[in-house]
Design an enzyme around this catalytic site. Structure first.
Site, PDB file in Angstrom:
ATOM      1  N   LYS A  62       9.089 -12.751  18.048  1.00 30.50           N
ATOM      2  CA  LYS A  62      10.192 -11.925  18.561  1.00 30.50           C
ATOM      3  C   LYS A  62      11.539 -12.668  18.480  1.00 30.50           C
ATOM      4  O   LYS A  62      11.568 -13.891  18.277  1.00 30.50           O
ATOM      5  CB  LYS A  62       9.869 -11.508  19.995  1.00 30.50           C
ATOM      6  CG  LYS A  62       8.633 -10.597  20.093  1.00 30.50           C
ATOM      7  CD  LYS A  62       8.421 -10.094  21.530  1.00 30.50           C
ATOM      8  CE  LYS A  62       7.219  -9.159  21.609  1.00 30.50           C
ATOM      9  NZ  LYS A  62       7.056  -8.601  22.987  1.00 30.50           N
ATOM     10  N   TYR A 104       7.625   1.101  19.173  1.00 28.04           N
ATOM     11  CA  TYR A 104       7.237   1.064  20.583  1.00 28.04           C
ATOM     12  C   TYR A 104       7.190   2.456  21.215  1.00 28.04           C
ATOM     13  O   TYR A 104       7.301   2.578  22.440  1.00 28.04           O
ATOM     14  CB  TYR A 104       8.184   0.154  21.365  1.00 28.04           C
ATOM     15  CG  TYR A 104       7.882  -1.334  21.208  1.00 28.04           C
ATOM     16  CD1 TYR A 104       6.680  -1.879  21.685  1.00 28.04           C
ATOM     17  CD2 TYR A 104       8.791  -2.198  20.608  1.00 28.04           C
ATOM     18  CE1 TYR A 104       6.409  -3.236  21.561  1.00 28.04           C
ATOM     19  CE2 TYR A 104       8.522  -3.555  20.480  1.00 28.04           C
ATOM     20  CZ  TYR A 104       7.328  -4.064  20.960  1.00 28.04           C
ATOM     21  OH  TYR A 104       7.059  -5.413  20.846  1.00 28.04           O
ATOM     22  N   PHE A 142      11.006  -0.010  31.049  1.00 29.25           N
ATOM     23  CA  PHE A 142      11.489  -1.144  30.262  1.00 29.25           C
ATOM     24  C   PHE A 142      11.792  -0.793  28.807  1.00 29.25           C
ATOM     25  O   PHE A 142      12.216  -1.652  28.026  1.00 29.25           O
ATOM     26  CB  PHE A 142      10.486  -2.308  30.321  1.00 29.25           C
ATOM     27  CG  PHE A 142       9.089  -1.981  29.823  1.00 29.25           C
ATOM     28  CD1 PHE A 142       8.788  -1.984  28.470  1.00 29.25           C
ATOM     29  CD2 PHE A 142       8.070  -1.682  30.725  1.00 29.25           C
ATOM     30  CE1 PHE A 142       7.501  -1.708  28.005  1.00 29.25           C
ATOM     31  CE2 PHE A 142       6.771  -1.396  30.276  1.00 29.25           C
ATOM     32  CZ  PHE A 142       6.499  -1.407  28.910  1.00 29.25           C
ATOM     33  N   ARG A 201      -4.625 -12.046  20.136  1.00 29.85           N
ATOM     34  CA  ARG A 201      -4.245 -11.698  21.520  1.00 29.85           C
ATOM     35  C   ARG A 201      -4.572 -12.855  22.479  1.00 29.85           C
ATOM     36  O   ARG A 201      -3.796 -13.155  23.381  1.00 29.85           O
ATOM     37  CB  ARG A 201      -4.987 -10.431  21.987  1.00 29.85           C
ATOM     38  CG  ARG A 201      -4.617  -9.127  21.295  1.00 29.85           C
ATOM     39  CD  ARG A 201      -3.309  -8.517  21.719  1.00 29.85           C
ATOM     40  NE  ARG A 201      -3.196  -8.231  23.127  1.00 29.85           N
ATOM     41  CZ  ARG A 201      -2.196  -7.489  23.638  1.00 29.85           C
ATOM     42  NH1 ARG A 201      -1.269  -6.942  22.856  1.00 29.85           N
ATOM     43  NH2 ARG A 201      -2.115  -7.302  24.933  1.00 29.85           N
ATOM     44  N   THR A 224       0.758 -10.572  28.857  1.00 31.86           N
ATOM     45  CA  THR A 224       2.125 -10.070  28.650  1.00 31.86           C
ATOM     46  C   THR A 224       3.155 -10.865  29.457  1.00 31.86           C
ATOM     47  O   THR A 224       4.222 -11.206  28.936  1.00 31.86           O
ATOM     48  CB  THR A 224       2.200  -8.580  29.057  1.00 31.86           C
ATOM     49  OG1 THR A 224       1.141  -7.875  28.395  1.00 31.86           O
ATOM     50  CG2 THR A 224       3.529  -7.971  28.670  1.00 31.86           C
ATOM     51  N   ASN A 284       8.804 -12.541  25.794  1.00 32.09           N
ATOM     52  CA  ASN A 284       7.497 -13.219  25.780  1.00 32.09           C
ATOM     53  C   ASN A 284       7.086 -13.656  24.375  1.00 32.09           C
ATOM     54  O   ASN A 284       5.919 -13.821  24.091  1.00 32.09           O
ATOM     55  CB  ASN A 284       6.439 -12.337  26.448  1.00 32.09           C
ATOM     56  CG  ASN A 284       6.284 -10.993  25.747  1.00 32.09           C
ATOM     57  OD1 ASN A 284       6.909 -10.745  24.722  1.00 32.09           O
ATOM     58  ND2 ASN A 284       5.439 -10.144  26.286  1.00 32.09           N
ATOM     59  N   HIS A 302       4.284 -10.711  19.624  1.00 32.30           N
ATOM     60  CA  HIS A 302       3.586  -9.418  19.729  1.00 32.30           C
ATOM     61  C   HIS A 302       2.256  -9.506  18.983  1.00 32.30           C
ATOM     62  O   HIS A 302       2.159 -10.181  17.968  1.00 32.30           O
ATOM     63  CB  HIS A 302       4.428  -8.302  19.098  1.00 32.30           C
ATOM     64  CG  HIS A 302       3.662  -7.013  18.920  1.00 32.30           C
ATOM     65  ND1 HIS A 302       3.572  -6.079  19.917  1.00 32.30           N
ATOM     66  CD2 HIS A 302       2.899  -6.565  17.886  1.00 32.30           C
ATOM     67  CE1 HIS A 302       2.798  -5.072  19.488  1.00 32.30           C
ATOM     68  NE2 HIS A 302       2.383  -5.343  18.267  1.00 32.30           N
ATOM     69  N   GLU A 355       0.093  -0.474  13.011  1.00 31.11           N
ATOM     70  CA  GLU A 355       1.208  -1.428  13.073  1.00 31.11           C
ATOM     71  C   GLU A 355       1.365  -2.227  11.773  1.00 31.11           C
ATOM     72  O   GLU A 355       2.489  -2.496  11.346  1.00 31.11           O
ATOM     73  CB  GLU A 355       1.022  -2.366  14.272  1.00 31.11           C
ATOM     74  CG  GLU A 355       1.186  -1.610  15.600  1.00 31.11           C
ATOM     75  CD  GLU A 355       1.134  -2.517  16.813  1.00 31.11           C
ATOM     76  OE1 GLU A 355       1.488  -2.043  17.904  1.00 31.11           O
ATOM     77  OE2 GLU A 355       0.739  -3.695  16.683  1.00 31.11           O
TER      78      GLU A 355
END
Ligand code: CDP
Ligand code: MG
Length: 140
Positions: A9, A49, A57, A85, A91, A112, A115, A126
């Site tokens: 990110k 998203y 958010f 993950r 998260t 964070n 992704h 995705e």
């Protein structure tokens, strides 16, 4: 042996953490099958998203995800979805396990660092959202 989508990110790219995050992926034995650096448009971030569009958010997340370049990755290998993950962590970085990427580098539940797709269906959507088939290395 399904592929999954990883994103480094904008917070992590800005902080020059790309190399260290990719090092963790390699150390874990996951396989990089595609990669590009790109700045998401607001339209792309909103569509990517879209499942969160009713969450409080959402707008802030879209602003954050378009605030600078990201690194998009197709990550493969045995159980790649779950293993990526697990390596990312929860998260909220404050709640993520020690030695996860989010625990180590994340600064807030929004910022964070990474992704990862959360299921085989999401991964297919995705990966296809950002990569054409000819941009992904075939499985050996
Ligand atoms: O990324 P992950 O699948 O772990 O979490 P999510 O629930 O699908 O949320 C997507 C992203 O929205 C998170 O990674 C955060 O960047 C952000 N988020 C947030 O800003 N505030 C929250 N309370 C939850 C998520
Ligand atoms: Mg998610």
């Amino acid at each position: 042996m399904a592929n999954t989508l990883g994103i480094i990110k904008p917070d992590a790219v800005r902080r020059r953490l790309v190399g260290r995050i990719i090092q963790r992926i390699e150390q874990e034995g996951l396989i990089l099958r595609g990669m590009k650096v790109q700045r998401l448009s607001p339209e792309q971030a909103r569509r990517f998203y879209a499942v969160h569009e009713n969450k409080p958010f959402y707008k802030s997340l879209v602003d954050f995800m378009t605030s600078g370049p990201v690194v998009l990755m197709v990550i493969g290998g045995h159980r790649s979805i779950e293993r990526w993950r697990d390596l990312m962590g929860a998260t909220d970085p404050a709640k993520a396990k020690y030695n996860t990427i989010r625990r180590e580098f994340g600064t807030s539940i929004e910022r964070n660092v990474v992704h990862g797709s959360d299921s085989p269906e999401t991964a297919r959507f995705e990966v296809g959202f950002f990569f054409r088939d000819d941009e992904i290395l075939p499985k050996e």
